[in-house]
Design an enzyme around this catalytic site. Structure first.
Site, PDB file in Angstrom:
ATOM      1  N   ASP A  26       9.106  11.093  -2.954  1.00  0.00           N
ATOM      2  CA  ASP A  26       8.457  10.288  -3.769  1.00  0.00           C
ATOM      3  C   ASP A  26       8.480   8.754  -3.476  1.00  0.00           C
ATOM      4  OD1 ASP A  26       6.733  11.116  -6.421  1.00  0.00           O
ATOM      5  OD2 ASP A  26       7.857   9.298  -6.961  1.00  0.00           O
TER       6      ASP A  26
ATOM      7  N   GLY B 218      -1.753   0.685  -3.665  1.00  0.00           N
ATOM      8  CA  GLY B 218      -0.563   0.918  -2.791  1.00  0.00           C
ATOM      9  C   GLY B 218      -0.844   0.843  -1.423  1.00  0.00           C
ATOM     10  N   PHE B 219       0.245   1.100  -0.513  1.00  0.00           N
ATOM     11  CA  PHE B 219      -0.058   1.024   0.898  1.00  0.00           C
ATOM     12  C   PHE B 219       0.808   2.043   1.574  1.00  0.00           C
ATOM     13  CE2 PHE B 219       4.022  -0.852   2.152  1.00  0.00           C
ATOM     14  CZ  PHE B 219       4.549  -1.634   0.956  1.00  0.00           C
ATOM     15  N   GLY B 220       1.519   2.872   0.836  1.00  0.00           N
ATOM     16  CA  GLY B 220       2.552   3.849   1.293  1.00  0.00           C
ATOM     17  C   GLY B 220       2.020   5.171   1.750  1.00  0.00           C
ATOM     18  N   ASN B 221       2.772   6.150   1.692  1.00  0.00           N
ATOM     19  CA  ASN B 221       2.444   7.497   2.548  1.00  0.00           C
ATOM     20  C   ASN B 221       0.874   8.028   1.672  1.00  0.00           C
ATOM     21  OD1 ASN B 221       2.786  10.584   1.312  1.00  0.00           O
ATOM     22  ND2 ASN B 221       3.201  10.208   3.511  1.00  0.00           N
ATOM     23  N   VAL B 222       0.831   7.798   0.539  1.00  0.00           N
ATOM     24  CA  VAL B 222      -0.025   8.560  -0.233  1.00  0.00           C
ATOM     25  C   VAL B 222      -1.500   7.676   0.150  1.00  0.00           C
ATOM     26  CG1 VAL B 222      -1.301   8.916  -2.473  1.00  0.00           C
ATOM     27  CG2 VAL B 222       1.027   9.151  -2.190  1.00  0.00           C
ATOM     28  N   ALA B 223      -1.620   6.388   0.176  1.00  0.00           N
ATOM     29  CA  ALA B 223      -2.679   5.559   0.328  1.00  0.00           C
ATOM     30  C   ALA B 223      -2.941   5.854   1.869  1.00  0.00           C
ATOM     31  CB  ALA B 223      -2.533   4.046   0.119  1.00  0.00           C
ATOM     32  N   TRP B 224      -2.006   5.874   2.715  1.00  0.00           N
ATOM     33  CA  TRP B 224      -2.100   6.063   4.091  1.00  0.00           C
ATOM     34  C   TRP B 224      -3.048   7.389   4.334  1.00  0.00           C
ATOM     35  CZ3 TRP B 224       0.637  10.014   6.904  1.00  0.00           C
ATOM     36  CH2 TRP B 224       0.451  10.098   8.241  1.00  0.00           C
TER      37      TRP B 224
ATOM     38  N   LYS C  96      12.371  16.585 -11.354  1.00  0.00           N
ATOM     39  CA  LYS C  96      12.012  15.444 -10.717  1.00  0.00           C
ATOM     40  C   LYS C  96      13.421  14.642 -10.552  1.00  0.00           C
ATOM     41  CE  LYS C  96       8.778  12.909  -9.154  1.00  0.00           C
ATOM     42  NZ  LYS C  96       7.229  13.279  -8.425  1.00  0.00           N
TER      43      LYS C  96
HETATM   44  N1  GLU Z   1       6.823  13.621  -5.266  1.00  0.00           N
HETATM   45  C1  GLU Z   1       5.344  14.456  -5.260  1.00  0.00           C
HETATM   46  C2  GLU Z   1       4.597  14.699  -6.301  1.00  0.00           C
HETATM   47  O1  GLU Z   1       4.738  13.888  -7.162  1.00  0.00           O
HETATM   48  C3  GLU Z   1       5.748  15.750  -4.298  1.00  0.00           C
HETATM   49  C4  GLU Z   1       6.766  16.722  -4.997  1.00  0.00           C
HETATM   50  C5  GLU Z   1       7.262  17.712  -3.709  1.00  0.00           C
HETATM   51  O2  GLU Z   1       6.658  17.972  -2.781  1.00  0.00           O
HETATM   52  O3  GLU Z   1       7.747  18.686  -4.281  1.00  0.00           O
HETATM   53  O4  GLU Z   1       4.197  15.800  -6.396  1.00  0.00           O
END
Ligand code: GLU
Length: 445
Positions: free
Chosen positions: A166, A237-243, A126
């Site tokens: 992320d 949230g309202f970003g990519n994951v919530a979408w 990360k």
């Molecule tokens: N940031 C995302 C996660 O928490 C995706 C990581 C990725 O695609 O390498 O798993």
């Protein structure tokens, strides 16, 4: 707390002072893994857990850049290369003012187990920066990404370490990062995932975390002969994951009633659907980092400073950030009749909240529920290696199967009784075994 876990945690805390999010992630994993290790002495003898909590490598670096006013700005960049036991380091980059070593170590540690659960050959890593994208112009974002990559490029590569997005890092940022990497290395490779569709990206990658989370929650419901049909769902949230989650929940006949941002939350009793879901993309692109705009645009209530967990719902899916649902929130959700909490954010629930939810209703942790994002990143890497692009149907089919496999593996190791599953234990052990066995095979390194 178990004596073995207590002794182990004391050492971890002593060695990593002040890193409270990292301590929390390690404690959650060791509470599940310790009893398993006691029953499997080969892991104990090889000190697998002691080795796993030490990142293979952690780099921090200066990111200097010039803002639109001509002023010099200095941020800190990080890449934590946690484990390469089963594949190249893999995991996202987070750009957010809260980013520090503790947060990235917790995320990198979780990523080891998450990536293992996908069944794909990816190690854990990360990275990110304390850079705050809020209010920055497009050119400022570009200059920051370029400066960030000017150092990061020497640590990564398609067979070494493959970053992705992320919080604060989406398609635009991946584009700027990739452009600079390509210029520096003079190579077009799959060194990042989440790329644009015309230059090596995979279909379904933007939707994957949300879709995968809903597939996972559907499997949990299926165990109870239930489904999303007719369910009211609270999202944060309202970003990519919530979408992505909102799209799939609507498709399966559920109704999404909340979203949240750093400014507060909105309640849309008619359901967040169709053009309202499209609007979420506009909010993300605006760089304002606030959800109040939704309330203004669609004439729904906005609650300043509030999280969405006191709304009556059947299902809650945290989609924002770590520790966004605590013990009191868990109690309120249970009291209001919520039957399932599926964590789509990383470590969205505090340890005590997660325990209570597991005991009283159904709960699954982020490392299992949100693995769909990195899983499709893994599929993007495969497509890049083959220099081929799969169709939407092909990628979605594989994503669905991977989420089903993760669910089944979590049930296999986490079954408590006929109708009770401890998904925390199940996901941790299922993720651990593959990495631990690889470490045994590869000797003491
Ligand atoms: N940031 C995302 C996660 O928490 C995706 C990581 C990725 O695609 O390498 O798993």
């Amino acid at each position: 707390m178990d004596e073995n876990v207590k002794t182990f945690m004391e050492k971890v805390i002593e060695k990593n002072p002040g890193e409270k999010e990292f301590h929390q992630a390690v404690q959650e994993v060791s509470e599940s893994i310790m009893p398993f290790i006691e029953k499997n002495p080969k892991y104990k003898k090889a000190k697998i857990l002691e080795r796993l909590v030490e990142p293979e490598r952690a780099v921090t670096f200066r990111v200097a850049w010039v803002d639109d006013k001509g002023e010099i700005q200095v941020n800190r960049g990080y890449r934590i290369e946690f484990s390469s036991a089963i594949g190249p380091y893999k995991g996202g980059l987070r750009f957010h003012p809260s980013v520090n070593l503790s947060i990235l170590k917790f995320l990198g540690f979780e990523q080891i187990f998450k990536n293992s659960l996908t069944g794909l050959p990816m190690g854990g890593g990360k990275g990110g920066s304390d850079f705050n994208p809020r209010g920055k112009s497009d050119m400022e974002i570009m200059r920051f990404c370029q400066s960030f990559m000017m150092e990061l490029f020497r640590h990564i590569g398609p067979n070494t370490d493959v970053p992705a997005g992320d919080i604060g890092v989406g398609g635009r940022e991946i584009g700027y990062l990739f452009g600079m990497y390509k210029k520096l290395r003079n190579e077009f490779t799959g060194v990042l995932t989440g790329k644009g569709i015309n230059w090596g990206g995979s279909l379904i990658r933007p939707e994957a975390t949300g879709f995968g989370g809903v597939y996972f929650a559907s499997e949990m419901l299926k165990l109870k002969n239930d489904s999303f049909k007719g369910k009211t769902v609270a999202l944060s949230g309202f970003g990519n994951v919530a979408w992505g989650s909102a799209i799939k929940i609507n498709e399966l006949g559920g109704k999404v009633v909340t979203l949240s941002g750093p400014d507060g939350c909105i309640y849309d009793k008619d359901g967040i659907k169709a053009e309202k879901i499209e609007y979420m993309l506009e909010m993300r692109a605006s760089n304002n980092d606030r959800v109040e705009d939704y309330a203004k645009k669609f004439g729904v209530p906005f609650y300043a400073g509030k999280r969405p967990w006191d709304v009556k719902c059947d299902i809650a899916m945290p989609c924002a950030t770590q520790n966004e649902l605590d013990l009191n929130d868990a109690k309120t959700l249970i009291k209001n009749g919520c039957i399932l909490v599926a964590e789509v954010s990383n470590m969205g629930c505090t340890i005590d909240a997660a325990k209570l939810l597991t005991e009283k209703i159904m709960y699954a942790p982020g490392k299992a529920v949100n693995a769909g994002g990195v899983a499709v990143s893994g599929l993007e890497m495969s497509q890049n290696s083959m220099r081929l692009n799969w169709t939407i149907e092909e990628v979605d089919k594989q994503l669905h199967q991977i989420m089903k496999n993760i669910h089944d593996a979590s049930v296999r190791y986490g079954r408590v009784s006929k109708d009770k599953v401890d998904y925390i234990k199940g996901a941790n052990i299922a993720g651990f075994v593959k990495v631990a066995d690889a470490m045994l095979d590869q000797g003491i390194v």
